[in-house]
Write a protein that holds these residues in place. Structure first.
Motif, PDB file in Angstrom:
ATOM      1  N   GLY A  16       0.817  -1.206   0.000  1.00 30.59           N
ATOM      2  CA  GLY A  16       0.000   0.000   0.000  1.00 30.59           C
ATOM      3  C   GLY A  16       0.849   1.253   0.000  1.00 30.59           C
ATOM      4  O   GLY A  16       0.534   2.234  -0.667  1.00 30.59           O
ATOM      5  N   GLY A  17       1.963   1.225   0.744  1.00 32.44           N
ATOM      6  CA  GLY A  17       2.849   2.375   0.769  1.00 32.44           C
ATOM      7  C   GLY A  17       3.450   2.678  -0.588  1.00 32.44           C
ATOM      8  O   GLY A  17       3.729   3.839  -0.915  1.00 32.44           O
ATOM      9  N   ALA A  18       3.631   1.631  -1.398  1.00 36.43           N
ATOM     10  CA  ALA A  18       4.215   1.816  -2.731  1.00 36.43           C
ATOM     11  C   ALA A  18       3.282   2.585  -3.658  1.00 36.43           C
ATOM     12  O   ALA A  18       3.733   3.155  -4.658  1.00 36.43           O
ATOM     13  N   THR A  19       1.978   2.627  -3.337  1.00 39.93           N
ATOM     14  CA  THR A  19       1.038   3.350  -4.198  1.00 39.93           C
ATOM     15  C   THR A  19       1.251   4.859  -4.132  1.00 39.93           C
ATOM     16  O   THR A  19       0.678   5.599  -4.936  1.00 39.93           O
ATOM     17  N   PHE A  20       2.060   5.323  -3.185  1.00 36.13           N
ATOM     18  CA  PHE A  20       2.344   6.755  -3.068  1.00 36.13           C
ATOM     19  C   PHE A  20       2.982   7.306  -4.339  1.00 36.13           C
ATOM     20  O   PHE A  20       2.861   8.493  -4.647  1.00 36.13           O
ATOM     21  N   VAL A  21       3.657   6.420  -5.095  1.00 39.15           N
ATOM     22  CA  VAL A  21       4.369   6.884  -6.289  1.00 39.15           C
ATOM     23  C   VAL A  21       3.403   7.193  -7.436  1.00 39.15           C
ATOM     24  O   VAL A  21       3.762   7.935  -8.358  1.00 39.15           O
ATOM     25  N   LEU A  22       2.193   6.648  -7.404  1.00 39.95           N
ATOM     26  CA  LEU A  22       1.273   6.816  -8.532  1.00 39.95           C
ATOM     27  C   LEU A  22       0.964   8.285  -8.835  1.00 39.95           C
ATOM     28  O   LEU A  22       1.015   8.704  -9.996  1.00 39.95           O
ATOM     29  N   PRO A  23       0.627   9.128  -7.834  1.00 35.24           N
ATOM     30  CA  PRO A  23       0.392  10.543  -8.160  1.00 35.24           C
ATOM     31  C   PRO A  23       1.632  11.260  -8.661  1.00 35.24           C
ATOM     32  O   PRO A  23       1.521  12.259  -9.390  1.00 35.24           O
ATOM     33  N   LEU A  24       2.822  10.772  -8.288  1.00 36.35           N
ATOM     34  CA  LEU A  24       4.048  11.406  -8.765  1.00 36.35           C
ATOM     35  C   LEU A  24       4.226  11.214 -10.263  1.00 36.35           C
ATOM     36  O   LEU A  24       4.858  12.034 -10.928  1.00 36.35           O
ATOM     37  N   LEU A  25       3.668  10.121 -10.785  1.00 37.93           N
ATOM     38  CA  LEU A  25       3.737   9.854 -12.230  1.00 37.93           C
ATOM     39  C   LEU A  25       2.467  10.349 -12.905  1.00 37.93           C
ATOM     40  O   LEU A  25       1.821   9.626 -13.673  1.00 37.93           O
ATOM     41  N   SER A  26       2.087  11.560 -12.613  1.00 43.84           N
ATOM     42  CA  SER A  26       0.865  12.140 -13.179  1.00 43.84           C
ATOM     43  C   SER A  26       1.035  13.661 -13.180  1.00 43.84           C
ATOM     44  O   SER A  26       2.095  14.192 -12.868  1.00 43.84           O
ATOM     45  N   ASN A  27      -0.053  14.356 -13.519  1.00 39.93           N
ATOM     46  CA  ASN A  27      -0.026  15.824 -13.494  1.00 39.93           C
ATOM     47  C   ASN A  27      -0.642  16.378 -12.222  1.00 39.93           C
ATOM     48  O   ASN A  27      -1.043  17.537 -12.162  1.00 39.93           O
ATOM     49  N   ALA A  28      -0.736  15.539 -11.180  1.00 50.08           N
ATOM     50  CA  ALA A  28      -1.361  15.988  -9.934  1.00 50.08           C
ATOM     51  C   ALA A  28      -0.568  17.102  -9.282  1.00 50.08           C
ATOM     52  O   ALA A  28      -1.145  18.043  -8.722  1.00 50.08           O
ATOM     53  N   ILE A  69      -4.965   8.989 -12.919  1.00 50.98           N
ATOM     54  CA  ILE A  69      -4.946  10.151 -12.028  1.00 50.98           C
ATOM     55  C   ILE A  69      -4.857  11.443 -12.834  1.00 50.98           C
ATOM     56  O   ILE A  69      -5.477  12.455 -12.477  1.00 50.98           O
ATOM     57  N   SER A  70      -4.115  11.432 -13.936  1.00 49.42           N
ATOM     58  CA  SER A  70      -3.975  12.639 -14.756  1.00 49.42           C
ATOM     59  C   SER A  70      -5.295  13.038 -15.391  1.00 49.42           C
ATOM     60  O   SER A  70      -5.643  14.226 -15.447  1.00 49.42           O
ATOM     61  N   ALA A  71      -6.037  12.064 -15.886  1.00 42.15           N
ATOM     62  CA  ALA A  71      -7.323  12.370 -16.513  1.00 42.15           C
ATOM     63  C   ALA A  71      -8.296  12.962 -15.498  1.00 42.15           C
ATOM     64  O   ALA A  71      -8.962  13.973 -15.766  1.00 42.15           O
ATOM     65  N   VAL A  72      -8.375  12.340 -14.317  1.00 43.45           N
ATOM     66  CA  VAL A  72      -9.319  12.822 -13.307  1.00 43.45           C
ATOM     67  C   VAL A  72      -8.888  14.192 -12.786  1.00 43.45           C
ATOM     68  O   VAL A  72      -9.728  15.077 -12.565  1.00 43.45           O
ATOM     69  N   THR A  73      -7.588  14.391 -12.598  1.00 46.08           N
ATOM     70  CA  THR A  73      -7.096  15.696 -12.136  1.00 46.08           C
ATOM     71  C   THR A  73      -7.422  16.793 -13.147  1.00 46.08           C
ATOM     72  O   THR A  73      -7.883  17.886 -12.781  1.00 46.08           O
TER      73      THR A  73
END
Length: 260
Positions: A173-185, A205-209
């Motif tokens: 679960g902690g590894a999911t922290f990287v997902l927003p970093l690979l986006s335009n969040a 995440i980029s599309a929703v952001t």
């Protein structure tokens, strides 16, 4: 009221009571996005080309979506906790629908997320973010945000049912922290290398952001981006539908089979 709805509502109450009895976790999940807003907004904002207030206005929708994406982590941890503490086995022995337990968990998560969105929006308003679009657009933005949280929670539930231990679920679960970093969040993608920009723009995440920034009236939709970002509302809805179509049946099947 259908049997599934009744059972899911009862189990939603169980999940909310569970959170009430664990206030530390609830406080942490509610305050972490606010802490990140203040940290990123005032520390990173001074290092970017955007002025501080402008960057904080850009950041708020991204943090909202990053928080929604954390449904993977919370769904995973709660499912793994129930499995490895024997709660899931007891629930399986009851004459209730297999889907109702998981639906109750995911619905409770959305309720908590909706409550946690309010203080984040208030702090965002305090640091310079504004809703520059219509009221209808703002309502649509919040609805889309909660739909995305609902979809990501099912991803986490499946992963939690598959983990070998609570510790493994926490680490994954902690590894999911990287997902927003690979986006335009947090930062625009137009300054990224070509291959990385492609990866970031095809990140849900980029599309929703981008959809939230458009619906809130905070930023125009980039025309030269990948399709999900260039058509953010349609792209977000398609991503949510895809996640639900794939992960809901898999999670329900895994729950019913009782495998570890």
């Amino acid at each position: 009221m259908s049997t599934l709805t009744y059972e899911s509502t009862a189990l939603l109450g169980r999940q909310l009571a569970r959170l009430r009895n664990n206030p530390g976790l609830l406080i942490l999940t509610q305050t972490m996005p606010i802490t990140m807003l203040l940290f990123f907004g005032y520390v990173f904002g001074s290092a970017l080309a955007m002025p501080g207030a402008e960057y904080r206005a850009y950041l708020v929708p991204g943090l909202l979506v990053a928080t929604a994406a954390n449904g993977i982590m919370t769904g995973m941890f709660q499912a793994a906790q129930d499995v490895h503490r024997g709660v899931t086995d007891r629930l399986r022995s009851l004459p209730i629908s297999r889907a109702s337990v998981l639906l109750g968990q995911s619905a409770a998560d959305v309720v908590v997320t909706a409550a946690g969105t309010v203080p984040l929006l208030l702090v965002g308003l305090a640091v310079g973010w504004r809703i520059d679009g219509s009221a209808l657009g703002a309502v649509a933005a919040v609805a889309l945000l909660l739909l995305f949280r609902f979809a990501t929670t099912w991803v986490g539930i499946l992963l939690g049912l598959m983990t070998r231990s609570e510790e493994a679920a926490g680490q994954l679960g902690g590894a999911t922290f990287v997902l927003p970093l690979l986006s335009n969040a947090y930062i625009p993608t137009d300054g990224m290398p070509g291959w990385l920009r492609t990866v970031a723009e095809w990140n849900p995440i980029s599309a929703v952001t981008t959809a939230l920034r458009d619906l809130f009236g905070n930023a125009p939709v980039p025309e030269d981006a990948a399709w999900p970002v260039a058509h953010p509302v349609a792209g977000s809805l398609l991503w949510c539908a895809l996640l639900l179509v794939v992960f809901v049946p898999l999670a329900v099947r895994r729950y019913g089979r009782g495998e570890r």
